[in-house]
Scaffold this motif. Structure first.
Motif, PDB file in Angstrom:
ATOM      1  N   GLU A  31       0.846  -1.204   0.000  1.00  0.00           N
ATOM      2  CA  GLU A  31       0.000   0.000   0.000  1.00  0.00           C
ATOM      3  C   GLU A  31       0.876   1.246   0.000  1.00  0.00           C
ATOM      4  O   GLU A  31       0.550   2.225   0.663  1.00  0.00           O
ATOM      5  CB  GLU A  31      -0.915   0.017   1.237  1.00  0.00           C
ATOM      6  CG  GLU A  31      -1.770  -1.214   1.456  1.00  0.00           C
ATOM      7  CD  GLU A  31      -3.012  -1.233   0.571  1.00  0.00           C
ATOM      8  OE1 GLU A  31      -3.124  -0.367  -0.315  1.00  0.00           O
ATOM      9  OE2 GLU A  31      -3.848  -2.129   0.774  1.00  0.00           O
ATOM     10  N   THR A 221      -7.317  -3.466  -5.170  1.00  0.00           N
ATOM     11  CA  THR A 221      -7.723  -4.494  -4.213  1.00  0.00           C
ATOM     12  C   THR A 221      -6.833  -5.723  -4.342  1.00  0.00           C
ATOM     13  O   THR A 221      -6.353  -6.035  -5.423  1.00  0.00           O
ATOM     14  CB  THR A 221      -9.197  -4.894  -4.410  1.00  0.00           C
ATOM     15  OG1 THR A 221      -9.502  -5.943  -3.491  1.00  0.00           O
ATOM     16  CG2 THR A 221      -9.467  -5.370  -5.817  1.00  0.00           C
ATOM     17  N   LYS A 222      -6.605  -6.399  -3.193  1.00  0.00           N
ATOM     18  CA  LYS A 222      -5.760  -7.594  -3.211  1.00  0.00           C
ATOM     19  C   LYS A 222      -6.629  -8.848  -3.277  1.00  0.00           C
ATOM     20  O   LYS A 222      -6.131  -9.953  -3.232  1.00  0.00           O
ATOM     21  CB  LYS A 222      -4.892  -7.650  -1.942  1.00  0.00           C
ATOM     22  CG  LYS A 222      -4.207  -6.352  -1.560  1.00  0.00           C
ATOM     23  CD  LYS A 222      -3.187  -5.935  -2.575  1.00  0.00           C
ATOM     24  CE  LYS A 222      -2.459  -4.660  -2.239  1.00  0.00           C
ATOM     25  NZ  LYS A 222      -3.269  -3.466  -2.015  1.00  0.00           N
TER      26      LYS A 222
HETATM   27  N1  UDP Z   1      -4.125  -7.024   3.054  1.00  0.00           N
HETATM   28  C1  UDP Z   1      -3.191  -7.764   3.761  1.00  0.00           C
HETATM   29  N2  UDP Z   1      -2.760  -8.951   3.249  1.00  0.00           N
HETATM   30  C2  UDP Z   1      -3.241  -9.468   2.056  1.00  0.00           C
HETATM   31  C3  UDP Z   1      -4.215  -8.707   1.376  1.00  0.00           C
HETATM   32  C4  UDP Z   1      -4.639  -7.500   1.898  1.00  0.00           C
HETATM   33  O1  UDP Z   1      -2.751  -7.359   4.835  1.00  0.00           O
HETATM   34  O2  UDP Z   1      -2.806 -10.541   1.644  1.00  0.00           O
HETATM   35  C5  UDP Z   1      -4.583  -5.719   3.613  1.00  0.00           C
HETATM   36  C6  UDP Z   1      -4.533  -4.551   2.643  1.00  0.00           C
HETATM   37  O3  UDP Z   1      -3.272  -3.903   2.645  1.00  0.00           O
HETATM   38  C7  UDP Z   1      -5.619  -3.633   3.172  1.00  0.00           C
HETATM   39  C8  UDP Z   1      -6.645  -4.626   3.726  1.00  0.00           C
HETATM   40  O4  UDP Z   1      -5.951  -5.860   3.946  1.00  0.00           O
HETATM   41  O5  UDP Z   1      -5.165  -2.824   4.220  1.00  0.00           O
HETATM   42  C9  UDP Z   1      -7.807  -4.832   2.787  1.00  0.00           C
HETATM   43  O6  UDP Z   1      -7.353  -5.248   1.522  1.00  0.00           O
HETATM   44  P1  UDP Z   1      -8.047  -4.781   0.175  1.00  0.00           P
HETATM   45  O7  UDP Z   1      -8.315  -3.320   0.216  1.00  0.00           O
HETATM   46  O8  UDP Z   1      -7.218  -5.281  -0.954  1.00  0.00           O
HETATM   47  O9  UDP Z   1      -9.404  -5.599   0.240  1.00  0.00           O
HETATM   48  P2  UDP Z   1     -10.861  -5.070  -0.209  1.00  0.00           P
HETATM   49  O10 UDP Z   1     -11.072  -3.755   0.503  1.00  0.00           O
HETATM   50  O11 UDP Z   1     -10.812  -4.907  -1.670  1.00  0.00           O
HETATM   51  O12 UDP Z   1     -11.776  -6.148   0.255  1.00  0.00           O
END
Ligand code: UDP
Ligand code: MG
Length: 345
Positions: A31, A221-222
């Motif tokens: 990030e 997104t991850k």
């Molecule tokens: N994150 C993490 N490890 C992972 C994937 C995500 O720590 O393997 C963290 C990411 O940095 C963010 C949070 O989890 O702070 C949410 O991830 P993301 O925004 O990609 O998920 P979404 O909001 O799309 O569900």
């Protein structure tokens, strides 16, 4: 929909006599574009709630310079930085953060600004009024297609029935957790962690606060569809033996059908003098049955895999290094109080 208004001053006044420690757990994976601003904004907000704070940042194996962004702020932020030895996934990163958090209440929040920081005030407010777990629920899922919404609704309905506790569908990891609940979560021995399920399973008083997720400030997104599907399977396996029961029932029904079919053929042969139908019937039933057998074996195999993971007993994450600059801001009087002393009146 409007977010909760939050009386910062009242809370600070209510707790100022005793003081309480607030930990913010931030899972972090690649990030670099947002994390610096996020930590500054988070700190600026929560220090208005209580002066006794720590930001537990769990670097989940980032490879993009996020670490430098965080550590550059170690001088002026109350930072408890934990670097995992590789990417273990968000669930494990959160676990690492909960294990390290020393606050009387712990807030878990994403680093991408999608979780509105100002909701923390409303969460702390509810906590002060005696709620042990305050979770944010997405008030608006209109962006999702109806197939995904229907599948999600079905998934949570099944999971809630199986887990014996309601697992709220629109709730995510953005929540405040009392230290007693954190202790319980820490003590759970399982390695396959489906946090959403565990939060509901442990019980305690809980309350929802609706919010509208913001757009990501940067990065992407991850969670791909594949990762989400894997998470859903993990959740199902961890909380339910429904797939096993389903294949048992399917096996029973198919056996009954095959038995009836066999009887019918025998009847035709013996009493109606008709020839036994040939190759096509045999081929069709053999392929159908082997397909179902493989499916059943696969499902059993998944559970065996889960058992294997648990039995190996490997840790659910490995911390490569830890830097704690939040330590020195922690007044001994608060963290050394016995648990029930610290509980809210
Ligand atoms: N994150 C993490 N490890 C992972 C994937 C995500 O720590 O393997 C963290 C990411 O940095 C963010 C949070 O989890 O702070 C949410 O991830 P993301 O925004 O990609 O998920 P979404 O909001 O799309 O569900
Ligand atoms: Mg996000």
């Amino acid at each position: 929909m409007k977010d909760h208004a939050f009386p910062i001053v009242d809370i600070a006044r209510a707790r100022s006599a005793r003081g309480f420690r607030l930990s913010c757990v931030v899972p972090l994976y690649n990030e670099v574009g947002v994390v610096g601003d996020f930590l500054e904004a988070l700190h600026a907000y929560v220090r208005e709630i209580t002066p006794n704070i720590e930001l537990v940042v769990v670097n989940d194996g980032s490879s993009d310079g996020s670490a430098a962004e965080v550590l550059a702020r170690a001088g002026h932020l109350p930072l408890h930085y934990i670097e995992l030895s590789r990417n273990f996934g968000k669930e494990h990163a959160i676990q690492a953060g909960l294990d390290a958090a020393s606050g009387d209440c712990v807030v878990v929040i994403d680093a991408d600004f999608q979780h509105p920081i100002r909701l923390i005030g409303a969460m702390v407010d509810r906590w002060i009024h005696g709620i042990d777990m305050v979770y944010a629920v997405k008030a608006d899922r209109r962006g999702e297609g109806w197939v995904r919404r229907a599948l999600g609704a079905l998934f949570y309905r099944v999971l809630s029935l199986e887990a014996g506790a309601t697992i709220p569908r629109n709730a995510g990891d953005f929540r405040l957790i009392d230290s007693r609940v954190v202790n319980v979560l820490r003590a759970l021995p399982e390695r396959t962690r489906f946090m959403k399920g565990l939060y509901a399973w442990v019980g305690f008083s809980s309350e929802a606060i609706p919010f509208v997720p913001a757009q990501r400030r940067g990065g992407e997104t991850k969670f791909s569809g594949r990762k989400l599907a894997r998470l859903a399977i993990t959740g199902l396996m961890a909380f339910s033996s429904l797939p096993l029961r389903a294949v048992s029932v399917a096996g029973l029904l198919i056996s009954l059908g095959a038995f009836a079919f066999g009887g019918w053929i025998l009847f035709q042969k013996l009493f109606l003098q008709q020839p036994i139908p040939g190759f096509a019937t045999v081929a069709a039933s053999v392929t159908l049955l082997s397909g179902i057998q493989l499916l059943a074996l696969g499902i059993v195999g998944q559970y065996v895999g889960c058992i294997f993971d648990e039995v190996k007993g490997r840790p659910s994450y490995i911390a490569a290094r830890t830097i704690d600059t939040a330590q020195r801001t922690r007044p001994a009087s608060v963290s050394n109080l016995p648990a029930d002393e610290r509980n809210r009146a």
